[in-house]
Structures are given as structure tokens and as C-alpha cells.
Design an enzyme around this catalytic site. Structure first.
Site, PDB file in Angstrom:
ATOM      1  N   PHE A   1      13.055  -0.516  -4.795  1.00 56.46           N
ATOM      2  CA  PHE A   1      11.693  -0.178  -5.217  1.00 56.46           C
ATOM      3  C   PHE A   1      10.719  -0.893  -4.295  1.00 56.46           C
ATOM      4  O   PHE A   1      10.697  -2.118  -4.230  1.00 56.46           O
ATOM      5  CB  PHE A   1      11.417  -0.586  -6.666  1.00 56.46           C
ATOM      6  CG  PHE A   1      10.035  -0.171  -7.105  1.00 56.46           C
ATOM      7  CD1 PHE A   1       9.790   1.119  -7.551  1.00 56.46           C
ATOM      8  CD2 PHE A   1       8.962  -1.054  -7.017  1.00 56.46           C
ATOM      9  CE1 PHE A   1       8.506   1.517  -7.908  1.00 56.46           C
ATOM     10  CE2 PHE A   1       7.677  -0.657  -7.378  1.00 56.46           C
ATOM     11  CZ  PHE A   1       7.458   0.638  -7.826  1.00 56.46           C
TER      12      PHE A   1
ATOM     13  N   ASP B   1      11.104  -7.477   1.377  1.00 52.00           N
ATOM     14  CA  ASP B   1      10.098  -7.235   0.354  1.00 52.00           C
ATOM     15  C   ASP B   1      10.259  -8.313  -0.714  1.00 52.00           C
ATOM     16  O   ASP B   1      11.156  -8.247  -1.549  1.00 52.00           O
ATOM     17  CB  ASP B   1      10.298  -5.830  -0.226  1.00 52.00           C
ATOM     18  CG  ASP B   1       9.292  -5.504  -1.324  1.00 52.00           C
ATOM     19  OD1 ASP B   1       8.627  -6.435  -1.824  1.00 52.00           O
ATOM     20  OD2 ASP B   1       9.191  -4.308  -1.691  1.00 52.00           O
TER      21      ASP B   1
ATOM     22  N   LYS C   1       2.448  -9.365  -6.073  1.00 48.36           N
ATOM     23  CA  LYS C   1       2.543  -9.761  -7.489  1.00 48.36           C
ATOM     24  C   LYS C   1       2.024 -11.175  -7.849  1.00 48.36           C
ATOM     25  O   LYS C   1       0.902 -11.314  -8.262  1.00 48.36           O
ATOM     26  CB  LYS C   1       3.966  -9.549  -7.976  1.00 48.36           C
ATOM     27  CG  LYS C   1       4.302  -8.039  -8.082  1.00 48.36           C
ATOM     28  CD  LYS C   1       5.415  -7.744  -9.034  1.00 48.36           C
ATOM     29  CE  LYS C   1       5.454  -6.288  -9.447  1.00 48.36           C
ATOM     30  NZ  LYS C   1       6.212  -5.397  -8.578  1.00 48.36           N
TER      31      LYS C   1
HETATM   32  C1  LIG Z   1       5.982  -4.233  -7.772  1.00 48.70           C
HETATM   33  C2  LIG Z   1       6.673  -4.092  -6.483  1.00 48.70           C
HETATM   34  C3  LIG Z   1       6.107  -3.363  -5.429  1.00 48.70           C
HETATM   35  C4  LIG Z   1       4.823  -2.597  -5.581  1.00 48.70           C
HETATM   36  O1  LIG Z   1       3.745  -3.432  -5.843  1.00 48.70           O
HETATM   37  P1  LIG Z   1       2.382  -2.790  -6.415  1.00 48.70           P
HETATM   38  O2  LIG Z   1       1.441  -3.953  -6.441  1.00 48.70           O
HETATM   39  O3  LIG Z   1       2.702  -2.238  -7.770  1.00 48.70           O
HETATM   40  O4  LIG Z   1       1.954  -1.732  -5.485  1.00 48.70           O
HETATM   41  C5  LIG Z   1       6.794  -3.327  -4.230  1.00 48.70           C
HETATM   42  N1  LIG Z   1       7.965  -3.964  -4.066  1.00 48.70           N
HETATM   43  C6  LIG Z   1       8.521  -4.689  -5.056  1.00 48.70           C
HETATM   44  C7  LIG Z   1       9.814  -5.392  -4.810  1.00 48.70           C
HETATM   45  C8  LIG Z   1       7.913  -4.767  -6.302  1.00 48.70           C
HETATM   46  O5  LIG Z   1       8.481  -5.442  -7.285  1.00 48.70           O
END
Ligand SMILES: *Cc1c(COP(=O)(O)O)cnc(C)c1O
Length: 426
Positions: free
Chosen positions: A161, A246, A275
Site C-alpha cells: 500500500f 516507504d 503519517k
Molecule cells: C498511509 C500510507 C500511505 C498513504 O499516505 P496518505 O497520507 O494517506 O496519502 C502510503 N504508504 C504507506 C505505507 C501508508 O501506510
């Protein structure tokens, strides 16, 4: 009317008092239905506690999905945001500001980035990953004598994700999120999770980048092994591809370290953050490691209006300072270990995963969504990323007593959820 008069009257007229069900009726007739029906209408928070419109209190074990690193309404972060906003709120990227520069320096320091490393600021995780996607596209030059003239392949993992905008969505694996929006930006392939041989087979001289989450959060808190991360570093280095991590969910203390990969002994080419970074305030970042990677995106090739604004960067600076000066990382390790140990002792729990205060656990029946509802009734906010999986990503300041209160309540929550499921099955 003077600005002061405006603020007094606005406080009473902007948002009227209402019950949760009244608010939800208004929600469904005014907000787009992409999130389904919200579980509760929340009006106030303090530390790891929040209260809904009907006055019920909850222990927030999800922390706005790993965002509220210091809990709700943290006094220091709140006062820094307020004073920055009252001093200088926005300037555009034709200008810079001290908090933007100080935050970039701080991020390079805590991530132990080598000389030549740089930061790009965004407003969210998906935007940080969009910037990383564009960075990957700029790593396009194939080695001399390669069969393809250009590197175009980008590798991500099954279960990945990376966000909801088109580029990040192309990196995201889940078919239900992707299919309605095809065609997505091309060149992305998804390979099996955690399979080192599959990775070695996929990375070649046409590969621009490999995107990895050290721990897949949305997929139910699934960690990659240190061996996998090292193999990814070796394979990408050998092929001239970028290794992009990420850490939007795992970064900024969530695992008890600034970055989840801190102990893996590898230096990535880029890391994305969001986040927890702003302690609840929206801010994202792409960090590029080393000079060559940091000069792939040149003047005019990327931009943002809000990214790196004084308020967001002040919020992040305040968050990092509070984490550092209040022993928060040690708390994450201690309370995380306590929660995982307690969870392992619960009969219905079949597996416990994660690091620090990013925790996933499985139960022995498809009752996880019903557990979320039962937990709310019992005064706890939790999340179910799968039918048998619960995720916890509480504020990093969660106390041992708060963790214990959830462990004490958990058998009752499981029992209530199983009873609901049994009734539904009749
Ligand atoms: C939440 C998340 C995203 C996306 O972040 P948003 O602020 O919702 O756009 C991308 N990568 C990871 C691993 C996430 O947990």
C-alpha cells in the site's frame, strides 16, 4: 466586526452542538461516500484518549492510523503550531522559512543520511510517494550495451500500500483499489511478498526502482526480514536501480527507532515519510540519500503549493523534539513489548506481529470487524485490516496502564464479537 469579535462569534456559530446520530445523518447527506459510514463522531482528545459527540470516552489504540504520534492535543506541539500560525503561516515555494530548513536538517540527521542527501516536503504519504515515483522515472538511463535503451520497470510487492493518487496507486497492489481507475501509470510489476529469489529474478538492468514497506501496515502488519532488505539492497545496487523505502507508516518512532530499517545495516536511495511526522498535522517528506540520487529531480521538475509550509514544518519539528526529549522511543519499545507479550497470552490470538507500537495480531475466526465494533462499545478504538487481523498503532506515549486496560478487556471483546458472528450466522 473586528477579528476578535469574529473569533468569539465563530466559536459559537461555526459548529453547533449535536448528537452523534444527528451528525451522521448530516454527514451522509453532505460528504462523499468513499469512506462508508464513520464509526463515531469525535469531538475532543487529550493524550491517548478521545471523546465522541455523545460524551463517551475511548482509548485510541489506532492513533488516527499511526498519525497521532504524541496523542491528541499535545500541549507543546499545539503551542508551537499556534505560535507559528500567528507569526507566519504560508509563504509559497518562491520563498523558504527557518522551520522548513531546520526540519530538513533534522530529518537528515536522525536518518543518518550521508553527505549530499536532500529532502522534498509534501503534505501526505501519497504525495511523498508520488515524488518518489517521479524520482524513479528520472533514473531512466540504462547501462551501456543494455538490451533496453531505458529503465522503465518499477517493482513493488504483493500486499503493498503506497497511497491513492494515480502514481502511488500504480504501486499499490490491491485490485479493488486499482481496477476502477485503470489505466494507471505503467511499468509497475508486483512480485510475491518476502520472496528473495523472486526479487533477484525481477531486478535487472531495465529496473528503475524497487519500492518496499519495511513492515506492510495495511496488509495486516507484515514485516520484511532483514535478509530480504539486505538482498534488495544488493540486487538494486548491482542493477543500478533505486531502493526506495516507504516508511510513511513505520517511520518517526513507530517501531521504537526513527526508521524501521535502522538496524538492517543498509542505506536506501530514498525514504518516504508522512503519517506520524507532524504529530497529527499533515506533512510528508521524501528523503534522497547521497548526491547522485538527490540530483535526479532538477529545478522545475516537481513542485507543490503547500508542501514544506511554515506551520507543517514547525509541527514536525515540535513532534521530533518532543519524541527526542521525552524518552518516547524507549516508551515505544517497552509498551510495545508489553502489549505483544500480553496479546500472545490470549487464547483466541493465533499470531502477533510487528515492532514497537505497530502491532498486528490474528484471531482464530473471522471476527475482526465485529471486534472493532465490540471494542468501541467497550471504549477502545482498534482497526481490522483483514477478516482475522487486528492492527494497533496507538500514540507513542501510550502508558503501560493503558496497554493493560486493553489487554484486560480483550477477552470480553473477543467473546462479544464471536457472539455477534454466531447470531448473524443463524
Ligand atoms: C498511509 C500510507 C500511505 C498513504 O499516505 P496518505 O497520507 O494517506 O496519502 C502510503 N504508504 C504507506 C505505507 C501508508 O501506510
Amino acid at each position: 466586526m473586528s477579528p476578535t469579535e469574529l473569533s468569539h462569534s465563530a466559536e459559537t456559530t461555526l459548529v453547533s452542538q449535536s448528537t452523534g446520530s444527528d451528525w451522521l445523518a448530516r454527514y451522509s447527506s453532505s460528504l462523499m461516500g468513499v469512506f462508508g459510514t464513520p464509526q463515531r463522531v469525535l469531538v475532543r482528545g487529550a493524550g491517548a484518549l478521545v471523546w465522541d459527540a455523545d460524551g463517551k470516552e475511548y482509548l485510541d489504540l489506532l492513533g488516527g492510523i499511526a498519525v497521532n504520534a504524541l496523542g491528541h492535543a499535545h500541549p507543546f506541539v499545539t503551542s508551537v503550531i499556534a505560535s507559528q500560525l500567528a507569526t507566519l503561516g504560508h509563504v509559497s515555494n518562491f520563498f523558504t522559512s527557518p522551520t522548513q530548513i531546520a526540519l530538513a536538517e533534522k530529518l537528515l540527521a536522525i536518518t543518518k543520511a550521508p553527505a549530499g542527501s536532500k529532502v522534498f516536503f509534501a503534505n501526505s504519504g501519497t504525495e511523498a510517494n508520488e515524488a518518489a515515483f517521479k524520482l524513479a522515472r528520472r533514473n531512466s538511463e540504462a547501462p551501456a550495451g543494455a538490451k533496453s535503451a531505458k529503465r522503465t520497470k518499477i517493482i513493488a510487492l504483493e500486499g503493498a500500500f503506497h497511497g491513492r493518487t494515480m502514481g502511488a496507486l500504480a504501486l499499490t497492489a490491491k485490485e479493488a483499489y486499482r481496477a476502477p481507475f485503470e489505466p494507471l501509470p505503467g511499468g509497475v510489476v508486483h512480485i510475491p511478498f518476502g520472496d528473495i529469489e523472486a526479487l533477484r529474478a525481477a531486478v535487472d538492468e531495465t529496473t528503475a526502482a524497487v519500492f518496499l514497506e519495511p513492515i506492510q501496515g495495511e496488509a495486516g502488519v507484515r514485516p520484511l526480514s532483514v535478509e530480504y532488505l539486505r538482498a534488495a539492497r544488493e540486487a538494486t545496487t548491482a542493477a543500478g536501480a533505486l531502493l526506495i523505502l516507504d516508511e510513511v507508516q513505520t517511520g518517526i518512532g513507530r517501531t521504537g527507532k526513527w526508521l524501521a530499517i535502522e538496524d538492517a545495516g543498509i542505506v536506501p536511495d530514498a525514504v518516504t515519510l508522512a503519517k506520524g511526522l507532524g504529530g497529527g498535522f499533515p506533512v510528508g517528506a521524501l528523503i534522497t540519500f547521497g548526491g547522485p540520487t538527490s540530483s535526479l529531480l532538477t529545478a522545475g521538475q516537481h513542485g507543490t503549493t503547500f508542501g514544506g509550509n511554515p506551520v507543517a514544518t514547525a509541527a514536525a519539528l515540535a513532534t521530533l523534539h518532543a519524541i527526542e526529549s521525552q524518552g518516547v522511543l524507549a516508551n515505544v519499545l517497552a509498551v510495545g513489548a508489553r502489549l505483544r507479550a500480553g496479546l500472545s497470552d490470549v487464547d483466541a490470538v493465533t499470531e502477533v506481529r510487528g515492532e514497537g507500537l505497530l502491532i498486528g495480531f490474528d484471531v482464530d475466526a473471522d471476527i475482526a470487524p465485529a471486534m472493532v465494533t465490540a471494542a468501541l462499545d467497550a471504549g477502545f478504538i482498534i482497526n481490522s485490516p483483514g477478516p482475522r487481523t487486528i492492527r494497533l498503532a496507538p500514540p507513542l506515549i501510550l502508558t503501560p496502564e493503558q496497554a493493560d486496560s486493553f489487554l484486560d478487556a480483550l477477552p470480553g471483546i473477543i467473546k462479544a464479537a464471536a457472539a455477534v458472528n454466531a447470531k448473524d450466522a443463524q
